[in-house]
Design a protein around this motif. Structure first.
Motif, PDB file in Angstrom:
ATOM      1  N   SER A  79       4.239  16.688  -1.304  1.00 41.60           N
ATOM      2  CA  SER A  79       3.179  16.177  -2.262  1.00 41.60           C
ATOM      3  C   SER A  79       2.710  14.726  -1.892  1.00 41.60           C
ATOM      4  N   THR A  80       1.535  14.512  -2.054  1.00 39.89           N
ATOM      5  CA  THR A  80       0.780  13.189  -2.007  1.00 39.89           C
ATOM      6  C   THR A  80       1.520  12.161  -2.485  1.00 39.89           C
ATOM      7  N   ALA A  81       1.978  12.221  -3.905  1.00 38.66           N
ATOM      8  CA  ALA A  81       2.818  11.354  -4.584  1.00 38.66           C
ATOM      9  C   ALA A  81       4.002  10.778  -3.884  1.00 38.66           C
ATOM     10  N   GLY A 123      -3.975  19.303  10.121  1.00 42.99           N
ATOM     11  CA  GLY A 123      -3.731  17.999   9.376  1.00 42.99           C
ATOM     12  C   GLY A 123      -5.013  17.717   8.580  1.00 42.99           C
ATOM     13  N   GLY A 124      -4.838  16.624   7.485  1.00 42.06           N
ATOM     14  CA  GLY A 124      -5.686  16.445   6.562  1.00 42.06           C
ATOM     15  C   GLY A 124      -6.167  15.019   6.917  1.00 42.06           C
ATOM     16  N   ILE A 125      -7.460  14.655   6.144  1.00 42.25           N
ATOM     17  CA  ILE A 125      -7.930  13.265   5.896  1.00 42.25           C
ATOM     18  C   ILE A 125      -7.845  12.965   4.294  1.00 42.25           C
ATOM     19  N   LYS A 126      -8.071  11.546   4.222  1.00 42.35           N
ATOM     20  CA  LYS A 126      -8.134  10.975   2.804  1.00 42.35           C
ATOM     21  C   LYS A 126      -6.626  10.926   2.507  1.00 42.35           C
ATOM     22  N   GLN A 127      -6.242  11.494   1.307  1.00 49.90           N
ATOM     23  CA  GLN A 127      -4.988  11.449   0.630  1.00 49.90           C
ATOM     24  C   GLN A 127      -4.274  12.761   1.052  1.00 49.90           C
ATOM     25  N   SER A 128      -4.691  13.481   2.161  1.00 47.62           N
ATOM     26  CA  SER A 128      -4.035  14.596   2.510  1.00 47.62           C
ATOM     27  C   SER A 128      -3.310  14.672   3.657  1.00 47.62           C
ATOM     28  N   GLY A 129      -3.049  13.186   4.204  1.00 48.63           N
ATOM     29  CA  GLY A 129      -2.253  13.050   5.279  1.00 48.63           C
ATOM     30  C   GLY A 129      -2.732  12.158   6.354  1.00 48.63           C
ATOM     31  N   ASN A 130      -1.828  11.556   7.355  1.00 46.77           N
ATOM     32  CA  ASN A 130      -2.347  10.873   8.222  1.00 46.77           C
ATOM     33  C   ASN A 130      -2.013  11.311   9.710  1.00 46.77           C
ATOM     34  N   ALA A 131      -1.507  12.607   9.978  1.00 45.45           N
ATOM     35  CA  ALA A 131      -1.169  13.174  11.065  1.00 45.45           C
ATOM     36  C   ALA A 131      -1.716  14.255  11.568  1.00 45.45           C
ATOM     37  N   LYS A 132      -1.555  14.926  12.766  1.00 47.92           N
ATOM     38  CA  LYS A 132      -1.701  16.129  13.358  1.00 47.92           C
ATOM     39  C   LYS A 132      -0.494  16.708  13.578  1.00 47.92           C
TER      40      LYS A 132
END
Length: 482
Positions: free
Chosen positions: A230-232, A451-460
């Motif tokens: 989860s993002t939290a 992998g995502g951007i914004k609040q969905s993650g910071n990696a690939k």
């Protein structure tokens, strides 16, 4: 199939005895019956695992990539050969249909195979110097001990997607699986053991998530935490890791839109929309959470989707004709119901499904549901539902629907259905998501970045990009006689 008590803590090549006063029960979400008990480890076991990984790191990291790849190749082969049994274990602890579970196991083996091949390709760089008396190069080096925290929705593939590149890069690991689904993790560690993995390179700790996570965050032996969830929780890990400037690699939540344009192939688009939304019963971070359909095809699209959804069978995952299993917990089921209730109160119209589960099965089942006339103020259009509830909203203008699709803090995956090449490129470039599927809702493959951007993650994760997370780039500047 599974014994009453299962050893679940693996440190320095040894399965640890279980303290009978420190166990947790693993339940089948389809029947609510207990499957087994596993160890409830904590800070002490995690520290021991990190120490073992730290001691194993020098030897493992100094092996050649080809030496490491042999073990990864062997593990991938063993997983593929044992896919049916591993799939059955996955289905019993997680609930998804056996055909999906076997597919996940084979996909998990695919990540090991890919990174067995990538292990020999940790390329550096020779930098052309602007000065005659200098030579410059960049050497990739494994970051060190990696703590991997994995979720319950894909308890096999999420493990190999992290361990594969970490091990290929030369890192040693401590794995903490979800407390709901530790059994797949146990079996994967046994596979690595059979494949010849040296002691200490892979360690497994199940139990107290808070205590295990805290030790991972505060122990200086851990150089990277890789997390899917989860993002939290991802935000919490980022905050706590800041004290040591510890690297965190995060793959977090999503809120994926599907956009069906007026020129979409309706039969194909409805089949793929169904496959995306109801895969793993909607418990997938990249599954569609909201559906935007052009007003000119909305009636036909909705009718065809309704017809296909009503053919889905909800049941026990081990039964051959089951399409949808249970949700993972009562809390998950309550969230789906809350999103549905909120939407109906705000004017949504029920297309199919919607009633609380009334079947004979006692597990966490939920009927597949479609609603239409969804509006932007509904929870289902703003939050990740993680369940089998599909809202439909119509649109008339390309600019308008792109704006709506992007109006979220999430940025993991988005999908479009169109037969127009210009629109494909135009919309894909403007959607603010790390993954775009065009007439394709299954974008996750070992050879491509995920992998995502914004609040969905910071990696690939995946592809050659997946190795980068586990490698430090060391710059070497050499002065020479000119």
């Amino acid at each position: 199939m599974i014994s009453t008590v299962t050893k679940s803590i693996y440190i320095n090549g040894e399965w640890q005895d279980i303290d009978s006063s420190k166990t947790q029960v693993v339940y089948n979400p389809a029947t609510l019956e207990p499957i087994t008990e596993v160890a409830f480890g904590g800070q002490t076991e995690t520290k021991e695992a990190i120490d073992a990984a730290s001691k194993a790191f020098p030897v493992w990291s100094e092996m050649t990539g080809r030496q490491r790849s042999r073990i990864l190749y062997k593990a991938a082969e063993l997983m593929r050969k044992d896919a049916k049994r591993l799939g059955e274990i996955l289905t019993v602890e997680q609930g998804k249909p056996l055909k999906e579970a076997i597919g996940e196991v084979k996909g998990a083996a695919g990540f090991l195979l890919w990174y067995a091949e990538e292990a020999s390709r940790g390329y550096g760089e020779w930098i052309p110097s602007s000065m005659k008396e200098k030579r410059m190069l960049v050497i990739p080096k494994p970051i060190g001990v990696v703590a991997a925290i994995t979720p319950w929705n894909f308890p096999s593939s999420m493990i190999t997607r992290k361990l594969g590149p970490a091990l290929a890069a030369g890192c040693t690991t401590v794995l903490k699986p979800s407390p709901e689904t530790p059994l797949s993790a146990i079996e994967i560690v046994k596979i690595f053991e059979e494949a010849g993995m040296p002691p200490g390179v892979i360690n497994l700790v199940t139990g107290d998530a808070q205590a295990i996570g805290k030790e991972m965050l505060t122990n200086k032996g851990v150089k990277l935490i890789t997390f899917t969830g989860s993002t939290a929780v991802g935000k919490y890990l980022m905050r706590e890791a800041a004290d040591q400037v510890k690297k965190v690699s995060l793959e977090l939540g999503g809120h994926a839109p599907i956009i069906a344009f007026s020129d979409a192939d309706i039969d194909k688009a409805t089949s793929l929309s169904l496959a995306s939304k109801f895969r793993n019963n909607g418990q997938t971070c990249i599954c569609a959470n909201r559906l935007y359909v052009h007003e000119s095809i909305a009636d036909g699209f909705t009718a065809m989707l309704k017809e296909k959804v009503e053919k889905l069978k909800v049941g026990l995952g081990l039964e051959e004709d089951t399409d949808l299993g249970p949700l993972i917990s009562e809390q998950a089921r309550e969230k789906v119901q809350a999103h549905l209730d909120d939407a109906l109160e705000k004017g949504a119209e029920l297309v199919t499904g919607g009633n609380k589960w009334a079947g004979e099965l006692q597990g966490y089942f939920c009927p597949p549901t479609i609603i239409k006339n969804a509006t932007d103020d509904m929870k289902v259009m703003r939050e990740e539902t993680f369940g089998p509830l599909f809202p439909i909203q119509t649109f008339s203008d390309e600019e308008e629907v792109i704006k709506k699709a992007n109006d979220t803090d999430y940025g993991l995956a988005a999908y479009i259905f169109t037969e127009n090449t210009s629109r494909t490129l135009r919309v894909a470039e403007r959607l603010e998501y790390g993954i775009i599927g065009v007439n394709d809702v299954f974008p996750s493959v070992p050879e491509a970045p995920f992998g995502g951007i914004k609040q969905s993650g910071n990696a690939k994760e995946g592809g050659h990009y997946g190795m980068d997370e586990f490698l430090e780039k060391k710059f070497v500047s050499i002065g020479i006689d000119s």
